[in-house]
Design an enzyme around this catalytic site. Structure first.
Site, short mmCIF file in Angstrom:
data_model
loop_
_atom_site.label_atom_id
_atom_site.label_comp_id
_atom_site.label_asym_id
_atom_site.label_seq_id
_atom_site.Cartn_x
_atom_site.Cartn_y
_atom_site.Cartn_z
N CYS A 278 60.83 6.67 112.24
CA CYS A 278 61.23 7.15 110.91
C CYS A 278 60.07 8.02 110.42
CB CYS A 278 61.47 5.97 109.97
SG CYS A 278 62.85 4.93 110.48
N ALA A 280 59.57 11.29 108.98
CA ALA A 280 59.38 12.27 107.91
C ALA A 280 58.82 11.64 106.64
CB ALA A 280 60.72 12.94 107.61
N GLY A 282 55.97 12.91 107.78
CA GLY A 282 55.07 13.14 108.92
C GLY A 282 53.62 12.76 108.73
N GLY A 283 53.30 12.09 107.64
CA GLY A 283 51.90 11.71 107.41
C GLY A 283 51.36 10.85 108.53
N LYS A 284 52.14 9.86 108.95
CA LYS A 284 51.63 8.94 109.98
C LYS A 284 51.76 9.57 111.37
CE LYS A 284 52.59 5.06 107.00
NZ LYS A 284 53.53 5.73 106.09
N ASP A 300 63.82 11.39 112.89
CA ASP A 300 64.22 11.09 111.52
C ASP A 300 65.70 11.43 111.39
OD1 ASP A 300 62.42 10.41 108.84
OD2 ASP A 300 64.39 11.28 108.38
N CYS A 398 56.43 0.53 102.58
CA CYS A 398 55.59 0.69 101.39
C CYS A 398 56.23 -0.12 100.26
CB CYS A 398 55.42 2.17 101.01
SG CYS A 398 56.95 3.06 100.77
#
Ligand SMILES: C[S@@+](CC[C@H](N)C(=O)[O-])C[C@H]1O[C@@H](n2cnc3c(N)ncnc32)[C@H](O)[C@@H]1O
Length: 460
Positions: A278, A280, A282-284, A300, A398
């Site tokens: 999952c 988007a 895309g930070g991780k 995604d 989160c």
């Protein structure tokens, strides 16, 4: 260069009232702001954030002063102005300016309502302390969250529920992730200092800014040297890869704790096959690629959001395979080769990042928690068979709701007991966004990471 004149406050209040009303009718603030005229967007965003943080109290006070609600468009404006005048909330404008401009905005909207808005706001300013005290017994006014949300947090965090709800109304810190291929946090802090900006390095890659600033003003941002990412979110990469897990470990913690923070098993090696299920925006994904030369597939289900992953990778000069797909249906996208590591940063209520998205608490419904936890379980069940023996899966949300965290993982471990999955002792579990979760003992609670949950599960 001449700077553009600020838009009149009455216009901003008008936009803010519409934005908050749209949130109350179920639209996300991000979506609403995307349609806001460009010159009004920054001001509307700042005021809407403020209003949504004090919305529960403002509504309760309006109901006390004017039990018969005015028409919806007047009510949205009136409650927005009350929220902006709330004591102790660092009002962004002087109170007489706010009242005058709110009355001006009311006159534009519904001329007949201007006198009513004027009378209510002036009385609020005069009797503010007594009116605020009178609504405090109502939890929605005292904590500025819907009642069902307060009840759930109370049940999940019997010792800390008030602190958690309070923390959700604070301003979040701005945290950067320095691209591990291009530099270190310590060096970046020096570059900022040379520009007169204060910041602190947290571990090797994270930088905590003293004050937020637009990304366009961050040295090296366009060149991919740095990204914006919360401290809790930055724990994903080191945890999944198992190497350099100490990068973000706070210095000054006892050695034993430091060592326990290292995930067990063999670190993920170069060219390992990694799935970011999952991905988007895309930070991780980007952090994983900054830390290791892995062969990464980023999925995604939302095609538009997946384009943001590509933009991020382009800026950071990183490469991955991107695919639009529902991760719950591997028969449609999986080539049959097992993954060495899987990141499942699952869709969730986002209850841990309310301080960054103050609309979330007003948008969610109680049923959403159950519906999302079902999707999380489906994702876990669908992806587990794709993991190679000896592989690791990092489940993240989160959220501070236990149904999306520990309870989800307990149920998963039971459902798959026959495969003997085991939970890594380095798994952080719930990171509730409290002072304990601050980067170092002694740091202000405002510098703590977002509310998150991580479980690292190994397949024997
Ligand atoms: C919490 S966000 C991921 C954030 C991302 N990992 C990051 O760090 O930037 C969850 C993502 O899951 C995607 N999603 C939701 N359901 C999905 C599914 N069934 N399959 C694949 N992606 C899904 C959403 O579109 C959303 O982009």
């Amino acid at each position: 260069m001449a700077t553009a004149p600020s838009p009149p406050l009455a216009r901003l209040l008008d936009q803010t009232a519409d934005a908050v009303a749209a949130v109350r009718s179920g639209r996300s603030l991000t979506e609403v702001l995307a349609r806001c005229p460009v010159e009004l967007k920054p001001g509307t965003q700042a005021l809407s954030f403020h209003v949504l943080r004090w919305w529960g109290g403002a509504q309760a006070v309006r109901a006390l002063m004017a039990p018969k609600a005015p028409p919806a468009n007047v009510d949205a404006l009136l409650c927005s102005a009350i929220a902006l005048l709330w004591p102790g909330s660092e009002p962004p404008y002087a109170e007489h300016t706010l009242v005058d401009q709110a009355v001006g905005a009311a006159r534009q909207r519904t001329p007949a309502a201007a006198n009513f808005v004027n009378a209510v706001l002036r009385r609020f300013v005069r009797e503010r302390d007594a009116l605020v005290a009178a609504v405090q017994p109502q939890p929605i006014a005292a904590f500025n969250h819907p009642l069902w949300w307060i009840e759930r947090i109370k049940q999940d965090w019997p010792q800390h529920w008030q602190a958690l709800l309070g923390a959700a109304n604070k301003h979040p810190p701005m945290v950067l992730r320095v691209n591990a291929r291009r530099g270190t946090a310590a060096a970046y802090v020096q570059r900022l200092a040379a520009q007169g900006r204060g910041a602190q390095a947290i571990g090797e890659q994270a930088v905590l800014l003293d004050k937020p600033l637009p990304v366009t003003e961050l040295p090296g941002f366009a060149e991919g040297e740095v990204s914006v990412q919360d401290l809790s979110a930055q724990r994903a990469g080191p945890l999944l890869l198992g190497a350099g897990a100490d990068r973000l470990s706070p210095p000054g913690r006892p050695k034993g704790e430091y060592l326990r923070a290292q995930p067990e098993g063999v670190p993920v090696t170069a060219r390992a096959r990694v799935l970011d299920a999952c991905a988007a925006p895309g930070g991780k994904t980007a952090q994983l690629l900054e830390l290791a030369d892995v062969d990464l597939l980023a999925l995604d289900s939302d095609p538009l959001r997946l384009t943001r992953v590509q933009e991020t990778l382009n800026r950071l000069q990183l490469k991955a395979h991107l695919q639009v797909a529902d991760a719950r249906e591997p028969a449609r996208w999986w080539d049959g080769r097992p993954f060495d590591a899987i990141l499942l940063d699952a869709p969730c209520t986002a209850s841990g990042i309310v301080r960054r998205h103050p609309d979330v608490r007003w948008l969610r419904r109680p049923d959403d928690v159950v519906a999302l936890s079902r999707i999380q379980a489906e994702l876990l069940d669908a992806l587990w068979p794709l993991l190679a023996p000896g592989g690791r899966l990092l489940y993240a949300t989160c959220s501070v709701f236990r149904l999306e965290g520990q309870q989800q993982i307990d149920a998963f471990l039971q459902r798959h007991a026959a495969d003997k999955p085991w939970l890594d002792p380095a798994s952080p579990g719930h990171l509730p966004g409290l002072p304990d979760n601050a980067p170092r003992p002694g740091f202000a609670s405002e510098t703590s990471g977002d509310g998150f949950f991580y479980a690292l599960i190994h397949k024997p």
